[in-house]
Design a protein around this motif. Structure first.
Motif, PDB file in Angstrom:
ATOM      1  N   TYR A   1       0.839  -1.197   0.000  1.00  0.00           N
ATOM      2  CA  TYR A   1       0.000   0.000   0.000  1.00  0.00           C
ATOM      3  C   TYR A   1       0.878   1.253   0.000  1.00  0.00           C
ATOM      4  O   TYR A   1       0.684   2.167  -0.804  1.00  0.00           O
ATOM      5  N   GLY A   2       1.871   1.301   0.893  1.00  0.00           N
ATOM      6  CA  GLY A   2       2.764   2.453   0.969  1.00  0.00           C
ATOM      7  C   GLY A   2       3.576   2.636  -0.294  1.00  0.00           C
ATOM      8  O   GLY A   2       3.763   3.765  -0.773  1.00  0.00           O
ATOM      9  N   LEU A   3       4.068   1.531  -0.850  1.00  0.00           N
ATOM     10  CA  LEU A   3       4.871   1.584  -2.075  1.00  0.00           C
ATOM     11  C   LEU A   3       4.109   2.250  -3.209  1.00  0.00           C
ATOM     12  O   LEU A   3       4.614   3.161  -3.873  1.00  0.00           O
ATOM     13  N   LEU A   4       2.882   1.812  -3.455  1.00  0.00           N
ATOM     14  CA  LEU A   4       2.133   2.277  -4.619  1.00  0.00           C
ATOM     15  C   LEU A   4       1.485   3.643  -4.423  1.00  0.00           C
ATOM     16  O   LEU A   4       1.285   4.380  -5.389  1.00  0.00           O
ATOM     17  N   THR A   5       1.168   4.007  -3.170  1.00  0.00           N
ATOM     18  CA  THR A   5       0.418   5.242  -2.930  1.00  0.00           C
ATOM     19  C   THR A   5       1.263   6.386  -2.389  1.00  0.00           C
ATOM     20  O   THR A   5       0.837   7.543  -2.438  1.00  0.00           O
ATOM     21  N   GLY A   6       2.435   6.086  -1.820  1.00  0.00           N
ATOM     22  CA  GLY A   6       3.224   7.125  -1.178  1.00  0.00           C
ATOM     23  C   GLY A   6       2.636   7.598   0.137  1.00  0.00           C
ATOM     24  O   GLY A   6       2.996   8.661   0.645  1.00  0.00           O
TER      25      GLY A   6
ATOM     26  N   SER B   1      -8.232   3.443  -2.815  1.00  0.00           N
ATOM     27  CA  SER B   1      -9.364   4.095  -3.465  1.00  0.00           C
ATOM     28  C   SER B   1      -9.055   4.336  -4.939  1.00  0.00           C
ATOM     29  O   SER B   1      -7.919   4.664  -5.306  1.00  0.00           O
ATOM     30  N   THR B   2     -10.067   4.187  -5.763  1.00  0.00           N
ATOM     31  CA  THR B   2      -9.883   4.450  -7.194  1.00  0.00           C
ATOM     32  C   THR B   2      -9.648   5.943  -7.456  1.00  0.00           C
ATOM     33  O   THR B   2      -9.249   6.318  -8.551  1.00  0.00           O
ATOM     34  N   GLU B   3      -9.892   6.785  -6.455  1.00  0.00           N
ATOM     35  CA  GLU B   3      -9.627   8.221  -6.576  1.00  0.00           C
ATOM     36  C   GLU B   3      -8.229   8.578  -6.092  1.00  0.00           C
ATOM     37  O   GLU B   3      -7.785   9.719  -6.243  1.00  0.00           O
ATOM     38  N   GLN B   4      -7.538   7.622  -5.499  1.00  0.00           N
ATOM     39  CA  GLN B   4      -6.261   7.878  -4.847  1.00  0.00           C
ATOM     40  C   GLN B   4      -5.106   7.955  -5.838  1.00  0.00           C
ATOM     41  O   GLN B   4      -5.120   7.285  -6.880  1.00  0.00           O
ATOM     42  N   GLU B   5      -4.107   8.765  -5.532  1.00  0.00           N
ATOM     43  CA  GLU B   5      -2.896   8.827  -6.345  1.00  0.00           C
ATOM     44  C   GLU B   5      -2.101   7.539  -6.198  1.00  0.00           C
ATOM     45  O   GLU B   5      -2.013   6.968  -5.105  1.00  0.00           O
ATOM     46  N   THR B   6      -1.550   7.062  -7.296  1.00  0.00           N
ATOM     47  CA  THR B   6      -0.683   5.881  -7.280  1.00  0.00           C
ATOM     48  C   THR B   6       0.469   6.098  -8.255  1.00  0.00           C
ATOM     49  O   THR B   6       0.394   6.959  -9.139  1.00  0.00           O
TER      50      THR B   6
ATOM     51  N   ILE C   1       8.022   4.513   0.248  1.00  0.00           N
ATOM     52  CA  ILE C   1       6.970   5.509   0.002  1.00  0.00           C
ATOM     53  C   ILE C   1       7.507   6.716  -0.755  1.00  0.00           C
ATOM     54  O   ILE C   1       6.735   7.484  -1.322  1.00  0.00           O
ATOM     55  N   ASP C   2       8.824   6.880  -0.796  1.00  0.00           N
ATOM     56  CA  ASP C   2       9.412   8.023  -1.492  1.00  0.00           C
ATOM     57  C   ASP C   2       9.483   7.839  -3.004  1.00  0.00           C
ATOM     58  O   ASP C   2       9.825   8.778  -3.730  1.00  0.00           O
ATOM     59  N   LEU C   3       9.150   6.668  -3.489  1.00  0.00           N
ATOM     60  CA  LEU C   3       9.243   6.421  -4.922  1.00  0.00           C
ATOM     61  C   LEU C   3       8.222   7.238  -5.705  1.00  0.00           C
ATOM     62  O   LEU C   3       8.495   7.681  -6.828  1.00  0.00           O
ATOM     63  N   LEU C   4       7.051   7.470  -5.149  1.00  0.00           N
ATOM     64  CA  LEU C   4       6.020   8.218  -5.870  1.00  0.00           C
ATOM     65  C   LEU C   4       6.505   9.630  -6.197  1.00  0.00           C
ATOM     66  O   LEU C   4       6.523  10.042  -7.369  1.00  0.00           O
ATOM     67  N   ALA C   5       6.905  10.393  -5.199  1.00  0.00           N
ATOM     68  CA  ALA C   5       7.349  11.767  -5.433  1.00  0.00           C
ATOM     69  C   ALA C   5       8.633  11.805  -6.250  1.00  0.00           C
ATOM     70  O   ALA C   5       8.817  12.690  -7.096  1.00  0.00           O
TER      71      ALA C   5
ATOM     72  N   ASN D   1       8.900  14.433 -14.641  1.00  0.00           N
ATOM     73  CA  ASN D   1       8.464  15.825 -14.743  1.00  0.00           C
ATOM     74  C   ASN D   1       6.945  15.972 -14.808  1.00  0.00           C
ATOM     75  O   ASN D   1       6.398  16.650 -15.678  1.00  0.00           O
ATOM     76  N   VAL D   2       6.262  15.331 -13.855  1.00  0.00           N
ATOM     77  CA  VAL D   2       4.823  15.546 -13.713  1.00  0.00           C
ATOM     78  C   VAL D   2       4.513  15.846 -12.252  1.00  0.00           C
ATOM     79  O   VAL D   2       5.265  15.479 -11.353  1.00  0.00           O
ATOM     80  N   ASP D   3       3.392  16.503 -12.028  1.00  0.00           N
ATOM     81  CA  ASP D   3       2.956  16.776 -10.663  1.00  0.00           C
ATOM     82  C   ASP D   3       2.312  15.526 -10.080  1.00  0.00           C
ATOM     83  O   ASP D   3       1.672  14.751 -10.784  1.00  0.00           O
ATOM     84  N   ALA D   4       2.491  15.349  -8.761  1.00  0.00           N
ATOM     85  CA  ALA D   4       1.896  14.197  -8.086  1.00  0.00           C
ATOM     86  C   ALA D   4       1.409  14.611  -6.713  1.00  0.00           C
ATOM     87  O   ALA D   4       1.969  15.523  -6.086  1.00  0.00           O
ATOM     88  N   GLU D   5       0.345  13.956  -6.260  1.00  0.00           N
ATOM     89  CA  GLU D   5      -0.130  14.157  -4.890  1.00  0.00           C
ATOM     90  C   GLU D   5       0.775  13.325  -3.977  1.00  0.00           C
ATOM     91  O   GLU D   5       0.550  12.137  -3.769  1.00  0.00           O
ATOM     92  N   ALA D   6       1.795  13.961  -3.433  1.00  0.00           N
ATOM     93  CA  ALA D   6       2.885  13.219  -2.795  1.00  0.00           C
ATOM     94  C   ALA D   6       2.559  12.720  -1.393  1.00  0.00           C
ATOM     95  O   ALA D   6       3.109  11.721  -0.954  1.00  0.00           O
ATOM     96  N   SER D   7       1.690  13.388  -0.646  1.00  0.00           N
ATOM     97  CA  SER D   7       1.340  12.974   0.707  1.00  0.00           C
ATOM     98  C   SER D   7       2.591  12.786   1.565  1.00  0.00           C
ATOM     99  O   SER D   7       3.342  13.725   1.790  1.00  0.00           O
TER     100      SER D   7
END
Length: 512
Positions: A86-91, A112-117, A391-395, A402-408
């Motif tokens: 969960y942490g890996l894919l969502t950050g 959640s299907t609305e969640q950043e991954t 969890i740092d892989l997402l950001a 070079n894209v924006d992400a909901e990093a949490s």
């Protein structure tokens, strides 16, 4: 005429000069490298020869470590599988979501299907995304009908392609699922799954030990598939049931095909191997190779799979344009539910290396795992002591493409993952069996908790105590000296830091 000759000479000379420059320039790398995450299951900090193992030799995993960056302080978020994935894919820290616990095979999707991954973010950057291997993050929205399209699942949280096992190899349903459909299902033999009660007339490991090829030790005594007792009950779906000893080869072929089919566009692949999780069922080619029984054998099998996968990247001409990230979902465990000689044949091997604890533990061996980044020709071989987490892989990957992400909770450590910086996190909250602790700099603070100190079924310390624990890992990597009484100043500092991250709610978990 003289003017035309001079003009012709200048044009020819200019073309020659341009070609000369282009020949001497290093070929530029494409803007979007392929990204592969290779994720193992229950692989310990000391299970690789690159991390100090002397009784096991893992040349292909070692290649990633020795020719890339070997992180000595690389962490999963959790000491168990579902929360780490969960942490890996969502950050996101898994302790923020009460559903992020070890799941049964029938659990609904917890992302959640609305969640950043990671796959969603990479799709926005133009990547084609795929997963091959273990999922264990739930499927559907409850009461799944395994005989129809199963959703939501990986395809609804960012993956263009998915070929998975729903939960773990020791849990039902024991079938592969391809893009939401059970692979090879005979509609005239529908699948039924229950984690509450058995289906009438179906044998179980508890009641039919004579049918077993692997004996259960604890917790694995329900439905029998291929002579192996599982967790949970299943009926039907015989044509779709997997062959355990062929699983590694099966997933490898899917991963290789994914690479071959998508080599001409930027792709992301999450290749989630299931070794060395129980049941350990090495292909006959690997049986007895380690001298340590099935656990050692499946580690060698996984190492071989990684080598074959790397060969495919090389043969397809894309290795130098592929960033590979390697890690494990949590620390090691020996007897995790079956009698398979993991303890008896361990010999001098130390799966956790110098670390204390293991899977399920708040001590270091629960969450500190092998962690490497490899990018041939781009990353220079080195060892990094930087504190990094999955969890740092997402950001970080969002920065790379070079894209924006909901990093949490995810921090951008791309420079560190590429070896251009030695800096890592300042603080990290780790989790084990719903309890949390803090790694801060060279220090670890574990709050006091009630409960048993040792998981006697697997013989691993939980890392809990009725008093605060404080360890300086720089001087005491094995966590033998509790400095809470000697360093009240440092303890107070870390408690304050912990509370800033976790909020007031953490106090409700304490034993005092």
């Amino acid at each position: 005429m003289h003017f035309m000759k001079n003009l012709t000479f200048l044009i020819v000379a200019g073309l020659f000069f341009t070609q000369l420059i282009s020949c001497n320039e290093a070929p530029s790398k494409p803007d979007k490298p392929n990204i592969v995450i290779i994720y193992l299951d229950d692989l310990g900090y000391g299970d690789l020869s690159a991390y100090g193992a002397t009784e096991l030799h893992t040349p292909n995993m070692d290649r990633l470590a020795n020719e890339g960056i070997k992180f000595t302080s690389g962490y999963a978020t959790s000491a168990t599988c579902t929360p780490s994935r969960y942490g890996l894919l969502t950050g996101v820290y898994p302790w923020r979501d009460e559903k992020a616990k070890i799941l049964p095979g029938s659990a609904p999707l917890i992302i959640s299907t609305e969640q950043e991954t990671i796959p969603k973010m990479l799709k926005r950057a133009g990547y084609y995304t795929g997963i091959v291997g273990k999922w264990h993050l739930g499927l559907g929205a409850g009461d799944v009908n395994w005989n129809e399209y199963i959703a939501p699942g990986p395809n609804e949280v960012g993956f263009d392609e998915s070929y998975i096992l729903a939960a773990t190899q020791d849990r039902v349903p024991t079938v592969y699922i391809e893009n939401g459909y059970v692979d090879g299902l005979d509609k005239d033999d529908p699948i039924q799954v229950s984690y509450k009660e058995n289906f009438e007339g179906e044998p179980t490991g508890l009641e039919n030990p004579e049918l077993l090829t692997i004996k259960w030790h604890h917790g694995h005594n329900n439905s029998i598939v291929n002579g192996i007792p599982r967790i949970g009950f299943m009926k039907g779906g015989d044509a779709a049931k997997w062959s355990d000893v062929d699983m590694a080869d099966h997933f490898l072929a899917k991963a290789q095909n994914y690479v071959k089919e998508n080599k001409n566009r930027p792709f992301f692949l999450y290749y989630a191997l299931r070794q060395p999780h129980v049941p350990r069922t090495p292909h006959p080619r690997f049986v007895g190779k380690s001298g340590m029984g099935p656990r050692g054998d499946v580690i060698l099998e996984a190492d071989w799979c990684i080598g074959e996968f790397m060969k495919t990247l090389e043969e397809e001409g894309i290795l130098e344009n592929t960033l590979i990230i390697f890690s494990s979902d949590n620390g090691p465990v020996l007897n995790d539910g079956y009698y398979d000689d993991a303890v008896e044949k361990l010999g001098d091997h130390t799966p956790a290396g110098e670390l204390r604890g293991g899977k399920y533990s708040l001590f270091e061996a629960g969450t500190r795992v092998p962690f490497m980044t490899y990018w041939k020709g781009t990353i220079k071989p080195q060892i990094s002591d930087a504190l990094v987490c999955q969890i740092d892989l997402l950001a970080s990957l969002a920065d790379l493409v070079n894209v924006d992400a909901e990093a949490s909770d995810s921090q951008n450590l791309m420079e560190t993952f590429l070896g251009k910086s030695k800096s890592g996190r300042e603080n990290l909250v780790i989790e084990a069996v719903s309890r949390t602790a803090l790694r801060s700099g060279d220090w670890v603070m574990i709050p006091p908790y009630n409960g048993k100190k040792v998981n006697t079924q697997v013989n691993i310390e939980y890392g809990i105590d009725e008093n605060f624990q404080l360890y300086n890992l720089k001087n005491d990597l094995s966590q033998q000296q509790n400095l809470a009484a000697q360093r009240p100043d440092k303890l107070e500092e870390l408690i304050n830091t912990f509370e800033q991250i976790r909020g007031e709610e953490w106090k409700s978990d304490l034993s005092y």
